[in-house]
Design an enzyme around this catalytic site. Structure first.
Site, PDB file in Angstrom:
ATOM      1  N   ARG A   1     -10.651 -11.251   1.395  1.00  0.00           N
ATOM      2  CA  ARG A   1     -11.468 -12.308   0.789  1.00  0.00           C
ATOM      3  C   ARG A   1     -10.743 -13.650   0.820  1.00  0.00           C
ATOM      4  NH1 ARG A   1     -11.693  -8.862  -4.678  1.00  0.00           N
ATOM      5  NH2 ARG A   1     -11.376  -7.238  -3.102  1.00  0.00           N
TER       6      ARG A   1
ATOM      7  N   LYS B   1       0.846  -1.199   0.000  1.00  0.00           N
ATOM      8  CA  LYS B   1       0.000   0.000   0.000  1.00  0.00           C
ATOM      9  C   LYS B   1       0.878   1.245   0.000  1.00  0.00           C
ATOM     10  CE  LYS B   1      -4.022  -1.740   2.553  1.00  0.00           C
ATOM     11  NZ  LYS B   1      -5.015  -1.475   1.484  1.00  0.00           N
TER      12      LYS B   1
HETATM   13  N1  BES Z   1      -8.297  -3.604   4.202  1.00  0.00           N
HETATM   14  C1  BES Z   1      -8.418  -3.154   2.874  1.00  0.00           C
HETATM   15  C2  BES Z   1      -9.700  -2.343   2.638  1.00  0.00           C
HETATM   16  C3  BES Z   1      -9.803  -1.016   3.334  1.00  0.00           C
HETATM   17  C4  BES Z   1      -9.451   0.136   2.679  1.00  0.00           C
HETATM   18  C5  BES Z   1     -10.342  -0.923   4.586  1.00  0.00           C
HETATM   19  C6  BES Z   1      -9.594   1.347   3.297  1.00  0.00           C
HETATM   20  C7  BES Z   1     -10.487   0.288   5.221  1.00  0.00           C
HETATM   21  C8  BES Z   1     -10.132   1.431   4.570  1.00  0.00           C
HETATM   22  C9  BES Z   1      -8.423  -4.335   1.912  1.00  0.00           C
HETATM   23  O1  BES Z   1      -7.683  -5.425   2.298  1.00  0.00           O
HETATM   24  C10 BES Z   1      -7.841  -3.847   0.627  1.00  0.00           C
HETATM   25  O2  BES Z   1      -6.696  -3.501   0.625  1.00  0.00           O
HETATM   26  N2  BES Z   1      -8.642  -3.831  -0.403  1.00  0.00           N
HETATM   27  C11 BES Z   1      -8.201  -3.368  -1.685  1.00  0.00           C
HETATM   28  C12 BES Z   1      -8.751  -4.306  -2.716  1.00  0.00           C
HETATM   29  C13 BES Z   1      -8.196  -4.076  -4.095  1.00  0.00           C
HETATM   30  C14 BES Z   1      -6.720  -4.448  -4.131  1.00  0.00           C
HETATM   31  C15 BES Z   1      -8.975  -4.906  -5.066  1.00  0.00           C
HETATM   32  C16 BES Z   1      -8.753  -1.961  -1.874  1.00  0.00           C
HETATM   33  O3  BES Z   1      -9.870  -1.692  -1.468  1.00  0.00           O
HETATM   34  O4  BES Z   1      -8.013  -1.142  -2.402  1.00  0.00           O
HETATM   35 MN    MN Z   2      -5.648  -5.254   1.706  1.00  0.00          MN
END
Ligand code: BES
Ligand code: MN
Ligand code: ZN
Length: 493
Positions: free
Chosen positions: A349, A275
Site C-alpha cells: 500500500r 516475515k
Molecule cells: N505481499 C504480502 C501479502 C501476501 C501474503 C501475498 C501472502 C501473497 C501471499 C504483503 O506485503 C504483506 O506482507 N501483507 C501483510 C500485511 C499486514 C502486515 C497488515 C500480511 O498480509 O500479512
Molecule cells: Mn509485505
C-alpha cells in the site's frame, strides 16, 4: 503452437488427428456423425461395443478409420448434451489435448469447438480453447542448466468454427495467452534475476516491440515528486527502485485513458518487520500485480484495441538493513498525507499510494490497481477469486462480469467508511495497518484515501496470482480478467 480456424467438412480434413465429440450416452455430435457415415458406421460400431460412453473428460483414440482423410480420430467425451456448459467444454479441451499429445501427431483439429456451450458464444469457445491449450503447454525452464528433454510432436492445432468472429477470437486468444505467459515468466523468475531494473527492462522491450511510449522514473525523480511513501519501502535495499510507465494509444488523443497500476515488489522480506522463514521464497511473487499489468497492456497493444491505456508500475525490494524504515517511522506521501509505518511488511500500500497519486497526471477515465496485497485476502477468498474493491458500482460490475467471462473471477468486498476507523494513528494522518480484523478490507481502505479524484478499482490477487506446493508457480491471473475488461471497453467505444 500455431493455431488456426478450420471450416472443412470433418471427413475431408487432412490432419494427423481429428477430435470429435461424443455426448453421454453414446450420442454422436454432428462432426462425429459425418465421420460415422463417411466410414460406413465405424464410429457407431465402436460405441455399440461399449468402448466409449461419452463421459466428460474421457477420450478414445482410433486408427485406420476407413473412408476419411484424417490419420487418426479421437473421440472426446462431452458429458450429457443438455448439461454441456463451460466446465464440460474446458474439460474436453484438456482431455483432447492430453490424448493428442500422447500420440505422434504433428497437427490436429478439434471439431467439438463449434458445439454451442451454454450461455457462451462461438467466439468465447475459440478464445478459451487457445487460452486453455496455452496454459497447459506452459512450462518454465529458463533457470534450468539444460532444458527438459521431452519434446512435443504437436506443432499445429486448428479449431472448427463457422462463426464469422472466429478468426478475431483466435487472434485475441493468442494475444491474451501471450500476455499471460509473459506475466507467468516474470512471476516465476527468482528475485535475484527479476529485480526492479529487470522489470523496467522488460517493460522497455514491450515498448519497443509494440511501439508504446515509455518512461522509467529513478529514485531522484521520485524524490523530486515527493514520493516519500514509495521511497520509504526501498530504503533497506541495495537494488535501485523504478517507477515504470508505459502508454498505449489506440484511440483519439483526447480520449481519457484506462490506467492500470501494478504492485512491483520484486521481493518482500517484510523489511524490519521481518516475515517468518517458512515459504518466504514465495515472496518473489510479490510483483505479480506488476507482471499482470504489463501482460495486459502488451496483449491490448497486440490486439490493437481502440483504447488509450497507461500502465504504471512502482517497483522496489522490501528488505531489512541499517537504513531501512523502522516501525513507528512517519513518512509523507506524494499526496501530502502522512503515514505512520507501524508494520514495514504492509509495504504494498505504501508504494501503491504514491503510484495512484501519480496516476492523476494522466487524467484517467478509470484506474485499476492490481496487487498481491494481503494474506488476509487469501484467508477470505482462498485461491479461487481475487478480491475486488471499487468506489464505483458500475466499474465493479464491469470487472466482475469480465472475470466471469474470462474464467478469472473476482468477488466484491466492502469499502465502507466504518472500516476507515481502524487506520487511525495517534501521530500521523493514518497508520499503514488496521489490525487483524478485515485485513484485506483495511488495506483497500488505505488505498481509497488516495483515489478520491477518479473512478477506481482495486484487485487483491494475493491468493490467485500464484500457486504453492507441488504446482508452485505463477498463474498469470488476472491478465484474462483485465484483457476481457479492456476488450469490452474498446468494443463499446
Ligand atoms: N505481499 C504480502 C501479502 C501476501 C501474503 C501475498 C501472502 C501473497 C501471499 C504483503 O506485503 C504483506 O506482507 N501483507 C501483510 C500485511 C499486514 C502486515 C497488515 C500480511 O498480509 O500479512
Ligand atoms: Mn509485505
Ligand atoms: Zn508485499
Amino acid at each position: 503452437m500455431e493455431f488456426s480456424i478450420k471450416s472443412t467438412l470433418p471427413e475431408k480434413l487432412k490432419t494427423d488427428c481429428i477430435a470429435v465429440g461424443i455426448f453421454e450416452t453414446r450420442k454422436l455430435s454432428d462432426a462425429a456423425e459425418s465421420i460415422d457415415s463417411a466410414s460406413g458406421g465405424h464410429i457407431s460400431g465402436i460405441l455399440k461395443r461399449g468402448d466409449m460412453e461419452g463421459r466428460s473428460g474421457t477420450s478414445l483414440l482410433l486408427h485406420h478409420v476407413p473412408g476419411i482423410a484424417a490419420e487418426r480420430v479421437l473421440l472426446v467425451g462431452l458429458g450429457k448434451e443438455a448439461e454441456f456448459a463451460e466446465k464440460a467444454y474446458i474439460d474436453a479441451i484438456h482431455a483432447a489435448l492430453e490424448a493428442v499429445r500422447n500420440t505422434g501427431a504433428k497437427d490436429a483439429a478439434f471439431y467439438f469447438t463449434a458445439i454451442p456451450v451454454k450461455d457462451r458464444n462461438a467466439q468465447w469457445s475459440i478464445h478459451h480453447a487457445v487460452l486453455e491449450v496455452m496454459d497447459s503447454l506452459y512450462h518454465f525452464d529458463k533457470m534450468k542448466s539444460k532444458p527438459e528433454k521431452k519434446r512435443d510432436a504437436l506443432k499445429k492445432l486448428s479449431f472448427f468454427a463457422l462463426d464469422a468472429g472466429a478468426e478475431l477470437a483466435l487472434k485475441q486468444g493468442v494475444a491474451v495467452a501471450e500476455g499471460v505467459n509473459f506475466a507467468k515468466d516474470l512471476g516465476n523468475l527468482p528475485g535475484n534475476v527479476c529485480t526492479p531494473s529487470y522489470l523496467a527492462g522488460q517493460a522497455l522491450e514491450i515498448a519497443k516491440e509494440f511501439k508504446l511510449e515509455s518512461r522509467i522514473l529513478e529514485q531522484k525523480d521520485m524524490k523530486a515528486l515527493g514520493m516519500g511513501s514509495l521511497l520509504s519501502v526501498t530504503r533497506g535495499s541495495h537494488e535501485p527502485p523504478k517507477l515504470i510507465v508505459l502508454e498505449y494509444r489506440g484511440a483519439a488523443k483526447n480520449k481519457k485513458p484506462v490506467v492500470l497500476v501494478g504492485k512491483g515488489i520484486t521481493f518482500d522480506s517484510g523489511g524490519i518487520s521481518l516475515k517468518p522463514g517458512a515459504d518466504m521464497d514465495e515472496m518473489k511473487y510479490d510483483m505479480c500485480g506488476a507482471a499482470s499489468v504489463l501482460g495486459a497492456i502488451r496483449a491490448a497493444a497486440q490486439m490493437k484495441l481502440k483504447l488509450n491505456i497507461v500502465a504504471i508500475v512502482p517497483s522496489c525490494e522490501n528488505m531489512p538493513g541499517g537504513s531501512a524504515t523502522k516501525p513507528g517511522d512517519i513518512v509523507t506521501s506524494m499526496s501530502g498525507q502522512t503515514i505512520e509505518v507501524l508494520n514495514t511488511d504492509a509495504e504494498g500500500r505504501l508504494i501503491l499510494c504514491d503510484a495512484l497519486t501519480y496516476a492523476e497526471k494522466f487524467d484517467p477515465e478509470t484506474v485499476v490497481d492490481v496487487a498481491t496485497l494481503t494474506g488476509a485476502c487469501v484467508i477470505a477468498l482462498g485461491h479461487v477469486a481475487s478480491g475486488l474493491y471499487s468506489n464505483d458500482e458500475t466499474l465493479a460490475s464491469e470487472l466482475l462480469e469480465a472475470g466471469k467471462q474470462a474464467r478469472d473471477r473476482a468477488w466484491q468486498m466492502p469499502l465502507w467508511e466504518d472500516y476507515q476507523e481502524q487506520l487511525k494513528s495517534n501521530f500521523a494522518d493514518m497508520a499503514n495497518i488496521g489490525g487483524r480484523p478485515a485485513g484485506s478490507v483495511t488495506a483497500a481502505c488505505f488505498l481509497a484515501r488516495f483515489t478520491k479524484q477518479f473512478r477506481w478499482a482495486h484487485l487483491d490477487v494475493a491468493g490467485t496470482a500464484h500457486r504453492s506446493g507441488k504446482h508452485k508457480g505463477s498463474t498469470g491471473r488476472p491478465v484474462p480478467l483485465l484483457t476481457r475488461f479492456l476488450i469490452e471497453r474498446s468494443s463499446g467505444a
